[in-house]
Design an enzyme around this catalytic site. Structure first.
Site, PDB file in Angstrom:
ATOM      1  N   ASP A  99      -8.894   3.249  -3.760  1.00  0.00           N
ATOM      2  CA  ASP A  99      -8.140   2.654  -2.665  1.00  0.00           C
ATOM      3  C   ASP A  99      -9.100   1.910  -1.744  1.00  0.00           C
ATOM      4  O   ASP A  99     -10.181   2.422  -1.428  1.00  0.00           O
ATOM      5  CB  ASP A  99      -7.417   3.743  -1.867  1.00  0.00           C
ATOM      6  CG  ASP A  99      -5.968   3.393  -1.583  1.00  0.00           C
ATOM      7  OD1 ASP A  99      -5.745   2.278  -1.068  1.00  0.00           O
ATOM      8  OD2 ASP A  99      -5.081   4.208  -1.868  1.00  0.00           O
ATOM      9  N   ASP A 207      -4.999  -1.581   0.395  1.00  0.00           N
ATOM     10  CA  ASP A 207      -4.013  -1.102   1.353  1.00  0.00           C
ATOM     11  C   ASP A 207      -3.640  -2.203   2.349  1.00  0.00           C
ATOM     12  O   ASP A 207      -4.519  -2.851   2.929  1.00  0.00           O
ATOM     13  CB  ASP A 207      -4.600   0.107   2.093  1.00  0.00           C
ATOM     14  CG  ASP A 207      -3.614   0.783   3.012  1.00  0.00           C
ATOM     15  OD1 ASP A 207      -2.644   1.367   2.503  1.00  0.00           O
ATOM     16  OD2 ASP A 207      -3.824   0.720   4.243  1.00  0.00           O
ATOM     17  N   GLU A 267      -1.368  -4.139  -1.849  1.00  0.00           N
ATOM     18  CA  GLU A 267      -0.158  -3.638  -1.194  1.00  0.00           C
ATOM     19  C   GLU A 267       0.217  -4.630  -0.096  1.00  0.00           C
ATOM     20  O   GLU A 267      -0.574  -4.895   0.799  1.00  0.00           O
ATOM     21  CB  GLU A 267      -0.397  -2.250  -0.595  1.00  0.00           C
ATOM     22  CG  GLU A 267       0.852  -1.684   0.056  1.00  0.00           C
ATOM     23  CD  GLU A 267       0.560  -0.555   1.038  1.00  0.00           C
ATOM     24  OE1 GLU A 267       1.416   0.336   1.176  1.00  0.00           O
ATOM     25  OE2 GLU A 267      -0.509  -0.575   1.673  1.00  0.00           O
ATOM     26  N   HIS A 339       2.702   7.606  -2.762  1.00  0.00           N
ATOM     27  CA  HIS A 339       2.398   8.561  -1.688  1.00  0.00           C
ATOM     28  C   HIS A 339       3.142   8.253  -0.396  1.00  0.00           C
ATOM     29  O   HIS A 339       3.172   9.086   0.519  1.00  0.00           O
ATOM     30  CB  HIS A 339       0.894   8.572  -1.421  1.00  0.00           C
ATOM     31  CG  HIS A 339       0.379   7.262  -0.903  1.00  0.00           C
ATOM     32  ND1 HIS A 339       0.325   6.136  -1.685  1.00  0.00           N
ATOM     33  CD2 HIS A 339      -0.073   6.896   0.322  1.00  0.00           C
ATOM     34  CE1 HIS A 339      -0.146   5.133  -0.968  1.00  0.00           C
ATOM     35  NE2 HIS A 339      -0.406   5.562   0.253  1.00  0.00           N
ATOM     36  N   ASP A 340       3.726   7.051  -0.292  1.00  0.00           N
ATOM     37  CA  ASP A 340       4.446   6.649   0.920  1.00  0.00           C
ATOM     38  C   ASP A 340       5.964   6.671   0.757  1.00  0.00           C
ATOM     39  O   ASP A 340       6.689   6.324   1.686  1.00  0.00           O
ATOM     40  CB  ASP A 340       4.037   5.225   1.327  1.00  0.00           C
ATOM     41  CG  ASP A 340       2.677   5.170   1.994  1.00  0.00           C
ATOM     42  OD1 ASP A 340       2.253   6.201   2.554  1.00  0.00           O
ATOM     43  OD2 ASP A 340       2.040   4.102   1.945  1.00  0.00           O
TER      44      ASP A 340
END
Length: 569
Positions: A99, A207, A267, A339-340
């Site tokens: 990440d 991210d 993302e 994860h979100d």
């Protein structure tokens, strides 16, 4: 003819390290725990593992607040452990993607510690600092430099008492935004990325990367109803004025000329299909694919916590639009959850005991048969469900905690707020991985940092591996199909029955081979005869390539509740 990129035939598995496997009994997952489970991932058949952040962090936002990009938080292990993970994964043919969180750092990162130390510090301009709004006293309501609302509730500005100025944080106040206008910031980030690639990793998931370019005048956003001091700043920092320049520069500075087969995925909240074509066009050299949020916003009302029933027709239109837009240029990423996001089977399928297994298999089939690179979130391959949270103090995620506090303080009914959190909280995805039916699901010998879902006694990896008809083995077969059937990885996509309320149907075709995917998104039997825009005459003798409920009475027989079929001719 140019060779197709390797990632078109690949499947990515996302690990949230904190919740995957604890090796030392402290209740928190770690890198040695991941190493211990690599054979499980090899059995599943995935090609890439993406790790959510394991860097040094105060853990204000579970690791997305990074205090040192080139070291590992002791919670997760050491750099030597990461080196071992890379080596062990590569030995099994699995790539490792890290990440990359570079829209912001932790407020404990040395860069920010320097930046806030004085107004004339050389790193002052590495972050966004501004004085109070003209005519206002610093620290008073409305004195913030603009009215942008944070994604984690409240204003995006935090007053630093020592220097009397505010710093920008689109997320937590402990996550100050980096100023990408400063070339020194960009080069520091690129140097760090090269350092990781040289260490052996195989790419980055970036991210909120489309937030790194802001409109430099930082103008106010449109006011948010009911709050005189907050506005929507997203038009001024989503897909900002220099974002394509920055990503192209990053590609040139970090990825250009490397022989390794790398993967880059950005993302990008708020990205449109038109934006995505530009971001993922190989000729532009920006990123390989993007994570878009259109389909996971379809069950939202006025905001994330205002939930409504998903209409399958909306989902199909959204997915179909992205398939069509990126058919000739660019590439899709495919996901139901991460994860979100809440657990897919509880959101898009049915977690009722009689339908959970079938609907989990159906979701895997439908997603992986689309054109794009599929992402599996840990536990999805087991059909893990949302967690039955009882009270507000069961929630740990900063977004959920902040929303509950502010919503109740503003007069919202506490039980209604809890109901919204149970459906949409990020905590649903972050409960420990369910390895077996023992205490703490085999995740830890200690006290788990987050409560284990009590249904781990029925839903776990040990039982799934032993059952050839489990969700796990269905996912294994779907993944194998992408590796062995060229029409899945490379075929054209055509949506069918666009207006049907419960049938999801499409074809994939490649060099004379055609696949038909049929999926019944309901708990009722679905007759296929007479469905508009679904001509099954040529499919009656087709081969059943993959089904989730065993052999049907015929290729075009009515679909049973939550049944999916992949036919080949």
């Amino acid at each position: 003819m140019t060779e197709a990129p390797w990632f078109r035939e690949a499947v990515v598995y996302q690990i949230y390290p904190r919740s995957f496997q604890d090796s030392n009994g402290d209740g928190i997952g770690d890198v040695p725990g991941i190493i211990d489970r690599l054979d499980y991932l090899k059995t599943l058949g995935v090609d890439v593992v993406w790790l959510s952040p394991i860097y040094t962090s105060p853990q204000d936002d579970n690791g997305y607040d990074i205090a040192d990009y080139e070291d590992i938080d002791p919670t997760f292990g050491t750099l030597a452990d990461v080196d071992e993970l890379i080596a062990q994964a590569h030995a099994r043919g699995i790539r490792i993607v890290m990440d990359l969180v570079v829209n912001h750092t932790s407020d404990e990162h040395p860069w920010f510690v320097e930046s806030r130390s004085s107004k004339d510090n050389p790193k002052r301009d590495w972050y966004w600092w501004r004085p109070a709004r003209e005519g206002h006293e610093a620290g008073t309501p409305g004195a913030e430099p603009n009215n942008w609302e944070s994604f984690f509730s409240g204003p995006t500005w935090e007053l630093d008492e020592a220097t009397g100025e505010y710093y920008l944080h689109l997320f937590s106040r402990k996550q100050p935004d980096l100023n990408w206008e400063n070339p020194e910031v960009r080069e520091a980030v690129y140097a760090m990325m090269r350092w990781w690639l040289d260490r052996g990793i195989d790419g980055f998931r970036m991210d909120v990367i489309n937030m790194i370019s802001k409109v430099t005048s930082l103008p106010d956003g449109e006011p948010i109803p009911g709050n005189p001091h907050l506005g929507d700043g997203t038009p001024h920092f989503l897909n900002g004025p220099r974002i394509h320049e920055y990503l192209h520069e990053m590609h040139a500075a970090v990825f250009e000329g490397r022989k390794e087969k790398l993967l880059t995925v950005g993302e990008m909240p708020g990205v449109t299909v038109e934006d995505a074509v530009l971001y993922t066009d190989p000729e532009r050299r920006e990123v390989d694919m993007v994570f878009q949020f259109e389909h996971v916003g379809l069950d939202h009302g006025d905001h994330k916590w205002d939930r409504r029933t998903l209409d399958l027709r909306d989902l199909r239109r959204s997915m179909g639009r992205w398939q069509e837009a990126l058919a000739e240029v660019g590439w899709n990423s495919l996901y139901w959850n991460n994860h979100d996001q809440p657990r897919a089977v509880s959101r898009f399928g049915s977690d009722a005991p009689e339908h959970r297994v079938a609907s989990a298999k159906l979701l895997g089939t439908v997603l992986h048969l689309h054109r794009g690179t599929p992402y599996v979130y840990q536990g999805e391959e087991l059909g893990m469900t949302n967690v039955p949270f009882a009270a507000h103090d069961d929630f740990l995620d900063i977004e959920s905690v902040n929303y509950y506090r502010m919503a109740v303080a503003s007069g919202s009914d506490a039980e209604e707020v809890l109901s919204a959190l149970r459906l949409g909280s990020r905590d649903n995805a972050r409960s420990p991985m369910q390895w077996d039916a023992s205490d703490n699901a085999g995740f830890t010998t200690g006290t788990p940092w987050s409560k284990v879902n009590p249904n781990h006694t029925e839903i776990n990896a040990e039982d799934s591996l032993a059952d050839d008809d489990s969700v796990f083995h269905h996912y294994r077969r779907v993944i194998e199909l992408r590796h062995t059937e060229p029409a899945v990885a490379h075929g054209d996509f055509h949506m069918l029955a666009a207006d049907h309320p419960s049938l999801y149907a499409f074809t994939r075709s490649h060099e004379g081979t055609e696949l038909l995917v049929l999926a019944n998104f309901s708990g009722d039997e679905l007759a296929l005869d007479g469905v508009d825009d679904l001509d099954l005459d040529g499919w009656k003798t087709a081969t059943l390539l993959l089904g989730n409920l065993g052999e049907p009475s015929g290729s075009t027989a009515p679909l049973r509740a939550w049944e999916s079929r992949v036919l080949r001719r």
